[in-house]
Design an enzyme around this catalytic site. Structure first.
Site, short mmCIF file in Angstrom:
data_model
loop_
_atom_site.label_atom_id
_atom_site.label_comp_id
_atom_site.label_asym_id
_atom_site.label_seq_id
_atom_site.Cartn_x
_atom_site.Cartn_y
_atom_site.Cartn_z
N LEU A 8 -0.77 -8.06 15.64
CA LEU A 8 0.20 -7.12 15.06
C LEU A 8 0.33 -7.38 13.56
O LEU A 8 0.66 -8.48 13.14
CB LEU A 8 1.56 -7.29 15.74
CG LEU A 8 1.57 -7.14 17.27
CD1 LEU A 8 3.00 -7.13 17.79
CD2 LEU A 8 0.85 -5.86 17.70
N ALA A 9 0.02 -6.35 12.80
CA ALA A 9 0.00 -6.53 11.35
C ALA A 9 0.45 -5.28 10.62
O ALA A 9 0.01 -5.00 9.51
CB ALA A 9 -1.42 -6.91 10.91
N ARG A 15 10.82 -8.64 2.62
CA ARG A 15 11.35 -9.82 1.92
C ARG A 15 10.32 -10.54 1.04
O ARG A 15 10.67 -11.47 0.32
CB ARG A 15 11.97 -10.80 2.94
CG ARG A 15 13.35 -10.35 3.40
CD ARG A 15 13.87 -11.21 4.51
NE ARG A 15 13.18 -10.93 5.78
CZ ARG A 15 13.22 -11.73 6.85
NH1 ARG A 15 13.89 -12.87 6.80
NH2 ARG A 15 12.59 -11.38 7.95
N GLN A 73 -0.78 2.16 13.39
CA GLN A 73 0.57 2.45 13.87
C GLN A 73 1.26 3.16 12.70
O GLN A 73 1.63 2.52 11.71
CB GLN A 73 1.31 1.15 14.22
CG GLN A 73 2.68 1.39 14.82
CD GLN A 73 3.55 0.13 14.87
OE1 GLN A 73 3.33 -0.84 14.13
NE2 GLN A 73 4.55 0.14 15.73
N GLY A 78 8.64 -0.85 16.23
CA GLY A 78 8.87 -2.06 17.00
C GLY A 78 7.59 -2.68 17.53
O GLY A 78 6.53 -2.04 17.56
N ASP A 102 1.21 -12.45 10.73
CA ASP A 102 1.93 -13.24 9.74
C ASP A 102 2.28 -14.63 10.25
O ASP A 102 3.15 -15.30 9.71
CB ASP A 102 3.20 -12.50 9.27
CG ASP A 102 4.15 -12.17 10.41
OD1 ASP A 102 3.81 -12.44 11.58
OD2 ASP A 102 5.23 -11.63 10.13
N GLY A 137 14.13 -14.22 19.09
CA GLY A 137 14.52 -13.82 20.44
C GLY A 137 14.74 -15.09 21.25
O GLY A 137 14.04 -16.08 21.05
N ARG A 332 -20.15 -23.30 -15.91
CA ARG A 332 -19.99 -21.93 -15.40
C ARG A 332 -21.13 -21.59 -14.45
O ARG A 332 -22.09 -22.34 -14.32
CB ARG A 332 -19.87 -20.96 -16.58
CG ARG A 332 -18.52 -21.14 -17.32
CD ARG A 332 -18.48 -20.38 -18.60
NE ARG A 332 -18.81 -18.98 -18.40
CZ ARG A 332 -19.24 -18.17 -19.35
NH1 ARG A 332 -19.42 -18.62 -20.59
NH2 ARG A 332 -19.52 -16.91 -19.09
N TYR A 365 -21.83 -25.29 -26.73
CA TYR A 365 -21.99 -24.17 -25.81
C TYR A 365 -23.47 -23.98 -25.54
O TYR A 365 -24.25 -23.69 -26.46
CB TYR A 365 -21.39 -22.87 -26.37
CG TYR A 365 -21.77 -21.70 -25.47
CD1 TYR A 365 -21.32 -21.66 -24.16
CD2 TYR A 365 -22.64 -20.70 -25.91
CE1 TYR A 365 -21.71 -20.63 -23.31
CE2 TYR A 365 -23.03 -19.67 -25.06
CZ TYR A 365 -22.56 -19.64 -23.76
OH TYR A 365 -22.95 -18.65 -22.91
#
Ligand code: UD1
Ligand code: CA
Length: 455
Positions: A8-9, A15, A73, A78, A102, A137, A332, A365
């Protein structure tokens, strides 16, 4: 046995106060959702479905390389509603595993254990005892200890709020059963949402047992709702990695000041890292390597017996064995150093190869350059590789000596054992074994006087 994992995302993550969807915020430079995916990807016979919604394109694009099916979704009504979106893709006999995008630190072992608890007659639920269960819950049990339902914080009575066993949201159950219950979900509750948690009560009334298990550590099931929690989970994750490296033989002078944002694919013995070392991407590090404070290594190969002094940045490079780098050196991308090369302070290299026993010790360099063996490049040497439009290569052959403050205007070749006098601007190839220099003649002006200030 086949598994369908539903991650579920779709939530926004208000927040986080961010334009970025919550599941794309990162731990160890990897999106939260990616952590969840990488974990469950290791399950056999697993089809992964990600329910997405907020920041739809961003989420899909930033995980475009992963092998999942995406289920949109459109409105976030919910957790139950989110799972309903996948309902018609769930085969009856599959085990459905529900994960949250999450909750990034969940361990594979915990999930395997959960799945093993699923049967014809049981739904497996991951719960956790919490010192402060606020927001979770609550798991409601009867007098015999059997789970009878989950009640959400906002719907809980004062007595139910005293329950410390919280719902992690993570569960596993047979597909055919879940689909039946999903069909029956309503939203008559404090939040007007379709709660996935309501399936527990339905399962119980269908005679299905709820088998609970707990993760080894609460940290595994902590979710990210704000940036404070994000930073907390980052630290937990980093500590785990630091400890695991120490177990593999790495000395970390302070494990709290070490960050691994990727992996060390091959790891030698007796590596010592001073404080604030960051290792990113995929790396190989050999035996007896010392890494100085504040050094950042990314996607690189470091050979045996290499010494990296403080404050170096090494990216997409190879450092040959016995070489010594820094302090304050920057390698680099596409820098390849052979064995026993010395790169000193304030030296920058890019797309260059340096053969064995060569030294570039101060303030230089060197870009788009091939440096031979036993070359000495003096302080302040610059390869002028760019004319504003195109890049050109410089070749410095074996044994050459480049005097300090030299500019090598590419394309140019400095021959074998050639010497370049200090302060030269070299625009033409310099022959081997000879001294080449370009230098304005020094003169002294007799009877010259400094100007004086007029009033
Ligand atoms: C949920 C559980 C709660 C549990 C808690 C654990 C429900 C009703 N409640 O509550 O029992 O203790 O997680 O953290 O399941 N999501 C969607 N679509 C939606 C709603 C949510 O994809 O419409 C996703 C979110 O992005 C998130 C996860 O589901 O990844 C959980 O949603 P969230 O709103 O955080 O649930 P909680 O209210 O915390
Ligand atoms: Ca939550």
């Amino acid at each position: 046995m086949k598994i369908i994992t539903i991650i579920l995302a779709a939530g926004k993550g208000t927040r986080m106060c961010s334009e970025l969807p919550k599941v794309l915020h990162k731990i160890a430079n990897r999106p939260l959702l990616r952590h969840v995916y990488d974990m469950c990807y290791q399950l056999n016979n697993n089809a992964i479905k990600i329910v997405y919604g907020h920041g739809a394109n961003l989420v899909r694009n930033s995980l475009a390389d992963i092998d999942v099916s995406w289920v949109e979704q459109k409105q976030q009504l919910g957790t139950g509603h989110a799972v309903q979106q996948v309902s018609d893709q769930i085969p009856d006999s599959d085990i459905v595993l529900i994960l949250y995008g999450d909750v990034p630190l969940l361990k594979l072992a915990t999930v395997k254990h959960l799945i093993a608890n699923v049967s014809d007659k049981t739904l497996a639920l991951l719960t956790v005892n919490l010192k402060n269960p606020q927001g979770y819950g609550r798991i409601v049990r009867d007098s015999t200890g059997k789970v009878i339902k989950i009640v959400e914080e906002k719907d809980a009575s004062i007595i139910e709020k005293l329950i410390v066993e919280g719902n992690t949201g993570i569960m596993a159950v047979q597909g055919v059963k879940l689909k039946k219950w999903l069909n029956q979900l309503g939203n008559h509750n404090a939040q007007g949402e379709y709660y996935l948690t309501d399936v527990i009560e339905m399962a119980v009334s269908d005679g299905v047992d709820i088998s609970t298990s707990q993760p080894e550590s609460v940290d595994e099931v902590l979710g990210v709702n704000n940036r404070i929690q994000l930073s907390y989970l980052e630290r937990i994750y980093q500590q785990e990695q630091a400890y695991s490296l120490m177990e593999r033989g790495v000395t970390l002078l302070d494990p709290a000041r070490f960050d691994l944002r990727g992996s060390i694919v091959e790891l030698g013995k007796d590596i010592v890292c001073d404080v604030n070392v960051i290792i990113e991407g995929e790396n190989t590090i050999g035996n007896n390597v010392n890494i100085g404070a504040n050094t950042h290594i990314k996607n690189s190969i470091i050979g045996d017996n290499v010494e990296i002094l403080a404050n170096c940045i090494i990216e997409n490079s190879v450092v040959g064995q016995g070489s010594k780098i820094g302090p304050y050196a920057r390698l680099r991308p596409e820098t390849v150093l052979a064995e026993n090369v010395h790169i000193g302070n304030f030296v920058e290299l890019k797309k260059s190869t340096v053969a064995e026993f060569s030294k570039i010790n101060h303030l230089s360099y060197i870009g788009d350059t091939t440096v031979g063996a036993k070359v000495n490049i003096g302080a302040g040497t610059i390869t002028c590789n760019y004319d504003g439009v195109n890049k050109f290569r410089t070749i410095i052959e074996d044994g050459a000596f480049i005097g300090s403050d030299t500019q090598l205007i590419a394309p140019v070749i400095v021959g074998k054992n050639a010497t370049i006098g200090a302060g030269s601007t070299i625009t033409k190839d310099s022959p081997e074994n000879q001294l080449t220099l370009s230098r304005a003649k020094q003169m002294t002006v007799a009877e010259w006087k400094r100007p004086v200030k007029l009033d």
